[in-house]
Design a protein around this motif. Structure first.
Motif, PDB file in Angstrom:
ATOM      1  N   GLY A  45       0.805  -1.223   0.000  1.00  0.00           N
ATOM      2  CA  GLY A  45       0.000   0.000   0.000  1.00  0.00           C
ATOM      3  C   GLY A  45       0.835   1.269   0.000  1.00  0.00           C
ATOM      4  N   ASP A  46       2.165   1.146  -0.059  1.00  0.00           N
ATOM      5  CA  ASP A  46       3.047   2.319  -0.109  1.00  0.00           C
ATOM      6  C   ASP A  46       3.383   2.678  -1.545  1.00  0.00           C
ATOM      7  OD1 ASP A  46       3.142   2.599   2.613  1.00  0.00           O
ATOM      8  OD2 ASP A  46       5.120   1.694   2.855  1.00  0.00           O
ATOM      9  N   LYS A  71       3.754  -0.491  -4.339  1.00  0.00           N
ATOM     10  CA  LYS A  71       3.640  -1.892  -3.938  1.00  0.00           C
ATOM     11  C   LYS A  71       2.206  -2.094  -3.482  1.00  0.00           C
ATOM     12  CE  LYS A  71       6.002  -5.506  -1.430  1.00  0.00           C
ATOM     13  NZ  LYS A  71       7.124  -5.790  -0.514  1.00  0.00           N
ATOM     14  N   ASN A  72       1.466  -2.884  -4.247  1.00  0.00           N
ATOM     15  CA  ASN A  72       0.052  -3.097  -3.958  1.00  0.00           C
ATOM     16  C   ASN A  72      -0.239  -4.590  -4.035  1.00  0.00           C
ATOM     17  OD1 ASN A  72      -2.650  -2.375  -3.455  1.00  0.00           O
ATOM     18  ND2 ASN A  72      -3.117  -2.429  -5.636  1.00  0.00           N
ATOM     19  N   GLN A  73      -0.663  -5.167  -2.929  1.00  0.00           N
ATOM     20  CA  GLN A  73      -0.977  -6.590  -2.815  1.00  0.00           C
ATOM     21  C   GLN A  73       0.223  -7.441  -3.244  1.00  0.00           C
ATOM     22  OE1 GLN A  73      -4.585  -7.054  -5.076  1.00  0.00           O
ATOM     23  NE2 GLN A  73      -5.816  -5.998  -3.533  1.00  0.00           N
ATOM     24  N   GLY A  74       1.411  -7.017  -2.822  1.00  0.00           N
ATOM     25  CA  GLY A  74       2.630  -7.757  -3.091  1.00  0.00           C
ATOM     26  C   GLY A  74       3.224  -7.542  -4.467  1.00  0.00           C
ATOM     27  N   PRO A  95      -5.497  16.869  -8.791  1.00  0.00           N
ATOM     28  CA  PRO A  95      -6.015  18.129  -8.250  1.00  0.00           C
ATOM     29  C   PRO A  95      -6.738  18.985  -9.282  1.00  0.00           C
ATOM     30  CG  PRO A  95      -3.666  18.311  -8.617  1.00  0.00           C
ATOM     31  CD  PRO A  95      -4.043  16.885  -8.920  1.00  0.00           C
ATOM     32  N   CYS A  96      -6.580  18.699 -10.557  1.00  0.00           N
ATOM     33  CA  CYS A  96      -7.174  19.564 -11.585  1.00  0.00           C
ATOM     34  C   CYS A  96      -8.679  19.370 -11.744  1.00  0.00           C
ATOM     35  CB  CYS A  96      -6.485  19.336 -12.925  1.00  0.00           C
ATOM     36  SG  CYS A  96      -4.750  19.812 -12.929  1.00  0.00           S
ATOM     37  N   HIS A  97      -9.121  18.109 -11.892  1.00  0.00           N
ATOM     38  CA  HIS A  97     -10.536  17.869 -12.171  1.00  0.00           C
ATOM     39  C   HIS A  97     -11.151  16.795 -11.291  1.00  0.00           C
ATOM     40  CE1 HIS A  97      -8.874  19.586 -15.951  1.00  0.00           C
ATOM     41  NE2 HIS A  97      -9.871  20.403 -15.731  1.00  0.00           N
ATOM     42  N   GLY A  98     -10.430  16.338 -10.268  1.00  0.00           N
ATOM     43  CA  GLY A  98     -11.015  15.441  -9.290  1.00  0.00           C
ATOM     44  C   GLY A  98     -10.969  13.959  -9.593  1.00  0.00           C
ATOM     45  N   SER A  99     -10.217  13.546 -10.604  1.00  0.00           N
ATOM     46  CA  SER A  99     -10.106  12.107 -10.867  1.00  0.00           C
ATOM     47  C   SER A  99      -9.357  11.434  -9.726  1.00  0.00           C
ATOM     48  CB  SER A  99      -9.354  11.852 -12.177  1.00  0.00           C
ATOM     49  OG  SER A  99     -10.092  12.314 -13.262  1.00  0.00           O
ATOM     50  N   ARG A 100      -9.744  10.189  -9.437  1.00  0.00           N
ATOM     51  CA  ARG A 100      -9.069   9.405  -8.401  1.00  0.00           C
ATOM     52  C   ARG A 100      -8.774   8.023  -8.963  1.00  0.00           C
ATOM     53  NH1 ARG A 100     -11.801   9.594  -2.772  1.00  0.00           N
ATOM     54  NH2 ARG A 100      -9.656   9.358  -2.095  1.00  0.00           N
ATOM     55  N   PHE A 101      -7.630   7.480  -8.553  1.00  0.00           N
ATOM     56  CA  PHE A 101      -7.180   6.184  -9.044  1.00  0.00           C
ATOM     57  C   PHE A 101      -6.817   5.291  -7.866  1.00  0.00           C
ATOM     58  CE2 PHE A 101      -6.163   9.436 -12.127  1.00  0.00           C
ATOM     59  CZ  PHE A 101      -6.590   8.896 -13.329  1.00  0.00           C
ATOM     60  N   HIS A 102      -7.107   3.990  -7.992  1.00  0.00           N
ATOM     61  CA  HIS A 102      -6.653   3.005  -7.018  1.00  0.00           C
ATOM     62  C   HIS A 102      -5.137   2.892  -7.118  1.00  0.00           C
ATOM     63  CE1 HIS A 102     -10.658   1.435  -6.032  1.00  0.00           C
ATOM     64  NE2 HIS A 102     -10.938   1.491  -7.333  1.00  0.00           N
ATOM     65  N   LEU A 103      -4.515   2.238  -6.143  1.00  0.00           N
ATOM     66  CA  LEU A 103      -3.068   2.045  -6.181  1.00  0.00           C
ATOM     67  C   LEU A 103      -2.623   1.123  -7.316  1.00  0.00           C
ATOM     68  CD1 LEU A 103      -1.980   1.886  -2.437  1.00  0.00           C
ATOM     69  CD2 LEU A 103      -1.754   3.761  -4.053  1.00  0.00           C
ATOM     70  N   THR A 111      -6.083   1.739 -11.654  1.00  0.00           N
ATOM     71  CA  THR A 111      -7.421   1.772 -12.238  1.00  0.00           C
ATOM     72  C   THR A 111      -8.208   2.980 -11.728  1.00  0.00           C
ATOM     73  OG1 THR A 111      -8.271   0.315 -10.512  1.00  0.00           O
ATOM     74  CG2 THR A 111      -7.529  -0.726 -12.569  1.00  0.00           C
ATOM     75  N   VAL A 112      -9.194   3.385 -12.507  1.00  0.00           N
ATOM     76  CA  VAL A 112      -9.984   4.569 -12.175  1.00  0.00           C
ATOM     77  C   VAL A 112     -10.946   4.258 -11.036  1.00  0.00           C
ATOM     78  CG1 VAL A 112     -11.625   6.264 -13.065  1.00  0.00           C
ATOM     79  CG2 VAL A 112      -9.819   5.398 -14.548  1.00  0.00           C
ATOM     80  N   LEU A 113     -10.898   5.084  -9.999  1.00  0.00           N
ATOM     81  CA  LEU A 113     -11.840   4.995  -8.880  1.00  0.00           C
ATOM     82  C   LEU A 113     -12.995   5.961  -9.103  1.00  0.00           C
ATOM     83  CD1 LEU A 113     -12.552   4.067  -5.948  1.00  0.00           C
ATOM     84  CD2 LEU A 113     -11.078   5.907  -5.148  1.00  0.00           C
ATOM     85  N   GLN A 114     -12.661   7.165  -9.608  1.00  0.00           N
ATOM     86  CA  GLN A 114     -13.669   8.210  -9.831  1.00  0.00           C
ATOM     87  C   GLN A 114     -13.204   9.060 -11.003  1.00  0.00           C
ATOM     88  OE1 GLN A 114     -14.546  10.538  -6.308  1.00  0.00           O
ATOM     89  NE2 GLN A 114     -14.625  12.391  -7.527  1.00  0.00           N
TER      90      GLN A 114
END
Length: 178
Positions: free
Chosen positions: A66-67, A103-106, A134-142, A145-148
């Protein structure tokens, strides 16, 4: 038969036609060549592709699940990383000037810092364990992939391999030559 063997005389009309045609051709070529340089410019001197060695703040073997560790392209010489895949604003072969080792899920992945919506630099949200634009609010998983949205596709990967030292990686890139 004597007429067939005799050299053909050039008339004034045909001479002037050929002369004007060659003059117009030379004028068109002279006018177009400088414009064509803008469509097919020569590569800058010193530009070359190859692996770029990056020293990470935290070695890969010390990353917890998760880091993520941010890194930037070297500025001396001015360099950039080449995106291995992508979509939206990030196409394969486009340039990125930074990235994240995650590092995500090993599994260890290396992503370009560019958001796939319009190319803004994403930042790591350590509390939520996401990458936020910060520009348009997109969020991604580690895992990229697209979260939002509004980002249409995941973050782009960077081609990489472990460096000689545990704290180093080699990322496919280009020295820009300026």
């Amino acid at each position: 038969m004597a007429d067939a063997a005799a050299p053909r005389r050039i008339t004034r009309r045909s001479f002037l036609g050929w002369w004007l045609a060659s003059l117009m051709t030379a004028t068109v070529i002279t006018g177009l060549l400088p414009i064509l340089v803008f469509f097919w410019p020569a590569p800058p001197k010193g530009q070359k592709k190859g692996p770029i060695n990056i020293a990470l703040q935290t070695p890969i073997n010390q990353l917890q699940d998760g880091d993520a560790v941010k890194f930037d392209a070297p500025r001396n010489p001015n360099s950039a990383f080449i995106m291995a895949d992508g979509g939206g604003d990030n196409a394969s072969g486009e340039l990125a000037f930074g990235g994240f080792v995650v590092k995500n899920q090993g599994k260890v992945s290396v992503f370009a810092i560019n958001c796939s919506h319009l190319g803004c630099s994403v930042a790591l949200n350590k509390d939520a364990k996401t990458f936020d634009c910060p520009c348009h609010g997109s969020r991604f998983h580690l895992d990229g992939t697209v979260l939002q949205g509004p980002a249409p596709v995941p973050l782009s990967h960077l081609a990489w391999k472990q460096g000689v030292n545990p704290g180093d990686i080699e990322v496919e890139g280009i020295v820009l030559g300026f």
